[in-house]
Design a protein around this motif. Structure first.
Motif, PDB file in Angstrom:
ATOM      1  N   LYS A 109      69.360  48.097-103.294  1.00 56.00           N
ATOM      2  CA  LYS A 109      67.913  48.897-102.834  1.00 56.00           C
ATOM      3  C   LYS A 109      68.457  50.033-102.203  1.00 56.00           C
ATOM      4  O   LYS A 109      67.849  51.171-102.573  1.00 56.00           O
ATOM      5  N   LEU A 110      69.730  50.044-101.378  1.00 50.02           N
ATOM      6  CA  LEU A 110      69.918  51.350-100.904  1.00 50.02           C
ATOM      7  C   LEU A 110      70.656  52.189-101.797  1.00 50.02           C
ATOM      8  O   LEU A 110      70.153  53.495-101.807  1.00 50.02           O
ATOM      9  N   GLU A 132      66.211  58.210-105.266  1.00 48.71           N
ATOM     10  CA  GLU A 132      64.772  58.507-105.005  1.00 48.71           C
ATOM     11  C   GLU A 132      64.416  59.540-103.745  1.00 48.71           C
ATOM     12  O   GLU A 132      63.623  60.457-103.893  1.00 48.71           O
ATOM     13  N   LYS A 133      65.076  59.403-102.613  1.00 51.58           N
ATOM     14  CA  LYS A 133      65.212  60.181-101.499  1.00 51.58           C
ATOM     15  C   LYS A 133      65.143  61.530-102.002  1.00 51.58           C
ATOM     16  O   LYS A 133      64.716  62.606-101.531  1.00 51.58           O
ATOM     17  N   MET A 165      61.344  56.488-108.407  1.00 54.06           N
ATOM     18  CA  MET A 165      60.606  55.748-107.264  1.00 54.06           C
ATOM     19  C   MET A 165      60.280  54.474-107.626  1.00 54.06           C
ATOM     20  O   MET A 165      60.186  53.167-106.839  1.00 54.06           O
ATOM     21  N   ALA A 170      63.101  52.280-107.302  1.00 48.74           N
ATOM     22  CA  ALA A 170      63.484  51.896-105.889  1.00 48.74           C
ATOM     23  C   ALA A 170      62.464  50.930-105.529  1.00 48.74           C
ATOM     24  O   ALA A 170      62.845  50.090-104.713  1.00 48.74           O
ATOM     25  N   ASP A 171      61.307  51.202-105.914  1.00 49.00           N
ATOM     26  CA  ASP A 171      60.072  50.093-105.389  1.00 49.00           C
ATOM     27  C   ASP A 171      60.454  48.677-105.829  1.00 49.00           C
ATOM     28  O   ASP A 171      60.523  47.694-105.150  1.00 49.00           O
ATOM     29  N   GLU A 191      56.436  54.603 -95.830  1.00 53.97           N
ATOM     30  CA  GLU A 191      57.773  55.230 -95.654  1.00 53.97           C
ATOM     31  C   GLU A 191      57.614  56.486 -95.915  1.00 53.97           C
ATOM     32  O   GLU A 191      58.537  57.201 -95.405  1.00 53.97           O
ATOM     33  N   GLU A 230      67.607  53.681-103.561  1.00 56.88           N
ATOM     34  CA  GLU A 230      66.806  54.578-102.745  1.00 56.88           C
ATOM     35  C   GLU A 230      67.491  56.200-102.725  1.00 56.88           C
ATOM     36  O   GLU A 230      66.865  57.151-102.091  1.00 56.88           O
ATOM     37  N   GLU A 231      68.778  56.104-102.758  1.00 59.15           N
ATOM     38  CA  GLU A 231      69.228  57.402-102.468  1.00 59.15           C
ATOM     39  C   GLU A 231      68.953  58.527-103.363  1.00 59.15           C
ATOM     40  O   GLU A 231      68.351  59.385-103.067  1.00 59.15           O
ATOM     41  N   ARG A 289      63.012  47.555-103.842  1.00 54.82           N
ATOM     42  CA  ARG A 289      62.780  47.153-102.476  1.00 54.82           C
ATOM     43  C   ARG A 289      61.810  45.745-102.510  1.00 54.82           C
ATOM     44  O   ARG A 289      62.320  44.848-101.643  1.00 54.82           O
ATOM     45  N   GLU A 348      54.053  55.950-102.009  1.00 55.06           N
ATOM     46  CA  GLU A 348      55.072  55.394-101.049  1.00 55.06           C
ATOM     47  C   GLU A 348      54.655  54.741 -99.861  1.00 55.06           C
ATOM     48  O   GLU A 348      55.541  54.245 -98.946  1.00 55.06           O
TER      49      GLU A 348
END
Ligand code: MAN
Length: 527
Positions: A186-187, A193-194, A366, A369-370, A339, A190-191, A373, A336
């Motif tokens: 997940k992390l 994605e962010k 996204m 990442a979703d 978040e 997310e990187e 998550r 999102e």
């Protein structure tokens, strides 16, 4: 069993007579002490202080300091008279009551001089005692049976829980590993994605700034026109001095100095460019806009959105931009959920213009990442669920459920007792509470902390402590006495001291020995 022996004794003694002793025992002496009084043999006071001829026993003269030479007369002040009370239970009375004209022993033996006619009431008293004992015996027997069932239930429950723990332990470890792996995944998702979202959001913030600057410039130009009263495309010092709102010291005229201080530099004449960038930002707070009737209100100009960095790319790819626009709705932006704290900020500007949807590449990231998550959340829930089960089991196994787990069925139950003012509630292993009968909220009288002994019984009391603080007093606390009974019942509740409560709880689980009344030490001595 103790109670069986007791019944045998009562039955035996009710049909026995004084002749059962092999040697005559002096009046007022118990059988257990009979061996110290041997006819023909000098008697030694039981405290060892003196020896006297046997004949001086019960001669109505006190020889021994401990009074043991006069058990059957009132001669010694500290003498003790033993009532045999055959058929009932023996009793020891002060020898001052011997032959005093009052019947003290149920067998009348204390009135051997027959100053009064004492009826022997021992058989009758023995009968009611036997009935009482029989009732106790039945109660204890029934209680014992239930207690044994309770114990079986408790042991079975503990065994089941222990078994469950054996299987859940490895499950938990595997789930934890999976959870940790999915967290890492997940992390990792997310990187990018962010980063991608950040790019788009930064671009949008930049657009917002440009829009604002554009709007500000339009306003500045409008004001420029208003101030340039002679229409020479310059705003002069004189024109600025004509505005009474710049009269900062309110002396009725606008001085050159007032204008210099306001603008931050000496000004003679300012063209539109200089005005927009240098003069307007300084005077805008003081400048009074004309009323709406006089001049057209200043409106924000329509600003064409600049294509986002990726849209620019899209154009080169030849994709249809209209599709994107058509796709865009609030959902796109809220994608999102919570978040996206930053999203909210970037979503609205002065005119509440929404940020365009994220570009496809970003949305793909996204989505990835979703999914990561969601996978993590599911695994986390699964792990927490098993972890919680294990914790509950460990908590249960740590409970002191009494000898052979007999108190197991009381767990998760609550019992109530109502007196004139309150309804008291006792939830074993948990808490004790009090609620006014007239309504109102429940007061916590304490949470379960420990068992406390009652004599030999290690599980005599349940202690509840740290309840609601008593005004000008201690924290409320409750002591629950466990008493053998056929049913689980809160049979009494009282407050012997302010905010200190005392409950009686009857339960078959406490049926392990005879009640106090039959534990009479004297009674046992004489068996
Ligand atoms: C409440 C109850 C009583 C207690 C008083 C103390 O009325 O909890 O039992 O004695 O408070 O103020």
């Amino acid at each position: 069993m103790v109670w069986q022996t007791l019944l045998l004794f009562v039955a035996f003694s009710s049909c026995a007579s004084n002749s059962i002793a092999s040697e005559p025992i002096p009046r007022g002496v118990s059988r257990s002490k009979g061996s110290f009084y041997k006819p023909g043999v000098p008697f030694t006071c039981l405290d060892g202080s003196l020896s006297i001829p046997f004949e001086q026993i019960n001669d109505d003269y006190c020889d021994c300091a401990d009074g043991t030479d006069e058990p059957g007369t009132a001669a010694c002040r500290n003498g003790k008279f033993y009532c045999m009370n055959l058929g009932y239970k023996p009793e020891i009375i002060p020898s001052s009551r011997v032959s005093d004209g009052v019947c003290d022993c149920c067998d009348g033996s204390d009135e051997y001089e027959h100053k009064v006619d004492c009826q022997n009431t021992c058989i009758e008293m023995g009968k009611s005692m036997r009935e009482e004992l029989e009732a106790q015996r039945r109660l204890i027997e029934e209680g014992h049976q239930i207690r044994a069932e309770y114990s079986q239930q408790g042991k079975q429950a503990k065994a089941e829980k222990q078994g469950l723990l054996v299987t859940l332990g490895p499950d938990r470890d595997a789930l934890k590993q999976r959870r940790d792996e999915l967290e890492a995944k997940k992390l990792a998702a997310e990187e990018p994605e962010k980063a991608a979202k950040g790019l788009h959001e930064d671009w949008w913030k930049e657009q917002q700034k440009l829009r604002e600057a554009e709007k500000e410039k339009v306003i500045a130009m409008d004001v420029f026109k208003q101030l340039d009263t002679n229409g020479d495309e310059h705003v002069t010092l004189t024109e600025l001095q004509a505005r009474e709102e710049f009269d900062t010291n309110s002396d009725g005229q606008v001085s050159e100095e007032e204008i210099t201080i306001l603008v931050g530099e000496a000004i003679d004449s300012s063209d539109s460019e200089h005005f927009a960038t240098t003069v307007w930002p300084k005077i805008k707070d003081s400048y009074r806009m004309p009323s709406p009737e006089g001049v057209d209100p200043i409106e924000s100009p329509p600003v064409e959105p600049v294509p986002s960095p990726t849209e620019e790319l899209d154009e080169h790819d030849g994709e249809d931009d209209d599709d994107d626009d058509a796709d865009f709705d609030e959902d796109d932006f809220d994608e999102e959920g919570d978040e996206g704290g930053d999203d909210q900020e970037s979503s609205s500007s002065a005119d509440d213009v929404m940020m365009p949807p994220y570009p496809d590449e970003t949305r793909q990231l996204m989505d990835i990442a979703d999914a990561a998550r969601k996978e993590f959340t599911d695994a986390d829930n699964e792990f927490n669920n098993v972890d919680r089960q294990i914790q509950d089991i460990e908590k249960f196994l740590a409970l002191d459920l009494g000898p052979d787990d007999v108190f197991y069925p009381l767990r998760d139950e609550c019992y109530e007792f109502t007196d004139r003012e309150y309804t008291y509630k006792f939830c074993p292993f948990e808490k004790a509470t009090q609620r006014p009968k007239t309504g109102g909220s429940e007061t916590n009288l304490g949470t379960f902390t420990k068992w406390e002994a009652n004599g030999d019984d290690t599980y005599g009391f349940m202690k509840f402590e740290k309840g609601v603080h008593c005004w000008n007093g201690p924290d409320r606390s409750a002591n629950v006495k466990f008493i053998c009974g056929k049913e689980n019942q809160l049979s009494n509740a009282a407050e012997p001291n302010r905010c200190e409560y005392s409950f009686d709880f009857t339960t078959p689980a406490a049926c392990h020995s005879l009640p106090d009344v039959h534990d009479d030490a004297h009674w046992h001595t004489e068996l």
